[in-house]
Design a protein around this motif. Structure first.
Motif, PDB file in Angstrom:
ATOM      1  N   ASP A  10       1.160  -7.495   4.439  1.00  8.00           N
ATOM      2  CA  ASP A  10       0.401  -6.248   4.563  1.00  8.00           C
ATOM      3  C   ASP A  10       0.376  -5.550   3.203  1.00  8.00           C
ATOM      4  N   ALA A  11      -0.578  -5.969   2.376  1.00  4.31           N
ATOM      5  CA  ALA A  11      -0.638  -5.468   0.996  1.00  4.31           C
ATOM      6  C   ALA A  11      -0.880  -3.961   0.962  1.00  4.31           C
ATOM      7  N   ARG A  12      -1.728  -3.487   1.856  1.00  4.03           N
ATOM      8  CA  ARG A  12      -2.005  -2.047   1.890  1.00  4.03           C
ATOM      9  C   ARG A  12      -0.731  -1.240   2.140  1.00  4.03           C
ATOM     10  N   ALA A  13       0.050  -1.672   3.137  1.00  2.00           N
ATOM     11  CA  ALA A  13       1.281  -0.950   3.460  1.00  2.00           C
ATOM     12  C   ALA A  13       2.293  -1.038   2.319  1.00  2.00           C
ATOM     13  N   ILE A  14       2.316  -2.166   1.613  1.00  2.00           N
ATOM     14  CA  ILE A  14       3.201  -2.274   0.439  1.00  2.00           C
ATOM     15  C   ILE A  14       2.774  -1.270  -0.623  1.00  2.00           C
ATOM     16  N   GLY A  15       1.456  -1.157  -0.842  1.00  6.95           N
ATOM     17  CA  GLY A  15       0.951  -0.165  -1.781  1.00  6.95           C
ATOM     18  C   GLY A  15       1.319   1.253  -1.374  1.00  6.95           C
ATOM     19  N   LEU A  16       1.211   1.544  -0.091  1.00  7.36           N
ATOM     20  CA  LEU A  16       1.566   2.881   0.408  1.00  7.36           C
ATOM     21  C   LEU A  16       3.057   3.155   0.268  1.00  7.36           C
ATOM     22  N   SER A  17       3.883   2.125   0.411  1.00  7.04           N
ATOM     23  CA  SER A  17       5.329   2.319   0.236  1.00  7.04           C
ATOM     24  C   SER A  17       5.646   2.677  -1.217  1.00  7.04           C
ATOM     25  N   MET A  18       4.859   2.145  -2.159  1.00  4.79           N
ATOM     26  CA  MET A  18       5.047   2.505  -3.559  1.00  4.79           C
ATOM     27  C   MET A  18       4.695   3.980  -3.796  1.00  4.79           C
ATOM     28  N   ILE A  19       3.662   4.455  -3.111  1.00  3.01           N
ATOM     29  CA  ILE A  19       3.302   5.876  -3.227  1.00  3.01           C
ATOM     30  C   ILE A  19       4.429   6.746  -2.685  1.00  3.01           C
ATOM     31  N   HIS A  20       5.025   6.332  -1.587  1.00  3.89           N
ATOM     32  CA  HIS A  20       6.142   7.088  -1.001  1.00  3.89           C
ATOM     33  C   HIS A  20       7.287   7.243  -2.006  1.00  3.89           C
ATOM     34  N   LEU A  21       7.453   6.230  -2.870  1.00  2.27           N
ATOM     35  CA  LEU A  21       8.527   6.266  -3.872  1.00  2.27           C
ATOM     36  C   LEU A  21       8.050   6.812  -5.218  1.00  2.27           C
ATOM     37  N   LYS A  22       6.844   7.398  -5.217  1.00  5.02           N
ATOM     38  CA  LYS A  22       6.268   8.067  -6.400  1.00  5.02           C
ATOM     39  C   LYS A  22       5.843   7.100  -7.503  1.00  5.02           C
ATOM     40  N   ALA A  23       5.676   5.819  -7.164  1.00  2.26           N
ATOM     41  CA  ALA A  23       5.105   4.880  -8.136  1.00  2.26           C
ATOM     42  C   ALA A  23       3.586   4.981  -8.151  1.00  2.26           C
ATOM     43  N   GLY A  24       3.024   5.687  -7.163  1.00  2.00           N
ATOM     44  CA  GLY A  24       1.595   5.978  -7.103  1.00  2.00           C
ATOM     45  C   GLY A  24       1.426   7.433  -6.721  1.00  2.00           C
TER      46      GLY A  24
END
Length: 449
Positions: A359-373
């Motif tokens: 689930d690439a989208r959810a992986i991307g969203l998890s990065m946002i949660h950690l302030k990488a996005g």
């Protein structure tokens, strides 16, 4: 003539599905740029286009007026000995291709003035990755930018306030009025910036899949055909590749971590992720062929591969970084400048089997949660957080083996990834069939190529 136009009347026309003339579109774009069109009128105009669509002539005219709303680059006075060519991606999770692609094409005789954006939503931004490099200046003035492109062969920078300013205001309005997902407006937004760069040719990478903006394949096809038609009708030959975004591209997600993967790729392509290598070389080949540097795709592929394997592309990347204020030895000792995070640990699998879904989208969203996005353009980001050594579809894993390496600031971030990542990577006892990385190539009015 323009003083006879009333914004509300032009909005009404578009709302009722009536095509706007070139002067009418020009009037609306001037109003967007100089502020005489109110935010309410701009939102209504965006919604009218979103609901009723635009003809091809309207799309071309809107793109052209937005392109001419600010500075446009002209390369004639620089007497370049090769074509000016660029690539744009609609964005994906782990999409770091621009960093390798620009120096490869520059190694082959092209000039690549790449104006890139920041990440917003679940996809990362090329600019954010580069700004993880200490000292990197992503905002030189136009003169310095053009001189650098001539000297090095490529430069990757951010959009200046004077480049397609109508698009900047229009996009900000679309973002808060639920009108982003319009083929007409996406086409004009992308191309107004790209065509303002004075290109001889353009290659588009239209992502589709769960990690892409155009998750629906039909939307990806419509967008690709629209961009190919509008760009070609504006005088810039364009090919659009529709490519798979159903898993992370490459083996890393983050900013500094993706830069590290790019440097490893340029220094040792034989050990690079195969999907990342294939797509980088294929996009490069299309850029060389379309711009006239090579007559056919096979010779363009061979030339691109040689530029990469010889180390010439790595050298040009290093030179670009240095000329834009980055370290002179980034290629040689990247770990000296892209400092490791305090906590690096393996995220282990709870299952065994073949990786069947990521689930690439959810992986991307998890990065946002950690302030990488970021969720809004003003958010600060943490360049160091990320994942490396992410597993790929079709790979066999035993229970307890590593899904990825987490690069974190603290235990709370690591705990979050350890709880989330195993839910986002699914397994099956049967090996999944391979999916084509490049699904379709479209050019102006020709459909499938």
């Amino acid at each position: 003539m323009s003083e006879l136009f009333l914004p509300q009347e032009l909005i009404r026309k578009k709302r009722d599905g009536i095509s706007l003339s070139d002067p009418e579109i020009g009037y609306m774009v001037r109003g967007i740029t100089d502020g005489s069109l109110t935010d309410a009128q701009l939102g209504a105009f965006a919604m009218a286009i979103f609901k009723c669509g635009m003809s091809m002539d309207e799309r071309v005219n809107l793109t052209r007026h937005m392109m001419n709303s600010g500075d446009t680059l002209n390369w004639d006075q620089l007497n370049l000995n090769g074509p000016v060519v660029d690539k744009h991606s609609t964005g994906g999770v782990g999409d770091k291709i621009s960093l390798m692609l620009a120096p490869i094409v520059a190694s082959c005789g092209g000039y690549v003035p790449m104006i890139s954006g920041r990440g917003l939503g679940h996809t990362g931004g090329t600019l954010d990755k580069l700004e993880s490099i200490p000292g990197y200046d992503a905002t030189p003035n136009n003169s310095a930018f053009q001189s650098l492109v001539k000297q090095v062969g490529c430069a990757i920078i951010g959009q200046t306030a004077n480049l397609a300013p109508a698009d900047q205001r229009f996009y900000a309005t679309r973002d808060v009025t639920a009108t982003v997902e319009s083929i007409d407006l996406i086409t004009a937004s992308i191309l107004s910036k790209k065509l303002a760069s004075g290109l001889d040719a353009l290659v588009m990478d239209i992502k589709t899949g769960n990690g892409a903006f155009a998750a629906n394949y039909k939307m990806a096809q419509e967008l690709a055909q629209s961009i190919a038609n509008v760009s070609s009708n504006s005088g810039v030959p364009t090919s659009c590749l529709i490519t798979d975004m159903d898993q992370v591209l490459g083996h890393s997600v983050g900013n500094a971590i993706e830069v590290m993967e790019c440097i490893d790729f340029l220094k040792d392509p034989h050990n690079a992720d195969q999907r990342l290598l294939e797509l980088t070389l294929e996009l490069s080949a299309y850029m060389l062929q379309l711009s006239g540097l090579e007559s056919d795709l096979d010779s363009a592929r061979n030339k691109s591969k040689l530029a990469l394997e010889s180390g010439k592309a790595a050298s040009i990347f290093g030179k670009m970084i240095t000329e834009l204020g980055g370290p002179v030895d980034l290629i040689e000792v990247p770990e000296k400048h892209l400092k490791p995070m305090p906590l690096v640990a393996s995220i282990q699998s709870n299952s065994s089997g073949y990786v069947s879904e990521v689930d690439a989208r959810a992986i991307g969203l998890s990065m946002i949660h950690l302030k990488a996005g970021r969720t809004k353009s003003s958010d600060p980001i943490d360049h160091g957080v990320g994942l490396s050594e992410i597993v790929s579809k079709g790979q066999w894993l035993d229970k307890g083996e590593s899904l990825a390496m987490a690069h974190c600031r603290d235990q709370m971030q690591l705990d979050f990834l350890q709880s989330q990542l195993p839910k986002l990577i699914h397994f099956n006892q049967k090996k999944p069939s391979n999916t084509n990385l490049i699904k379709e190539v479209l050019t102006s009015n020709k459909g499938l190529n």
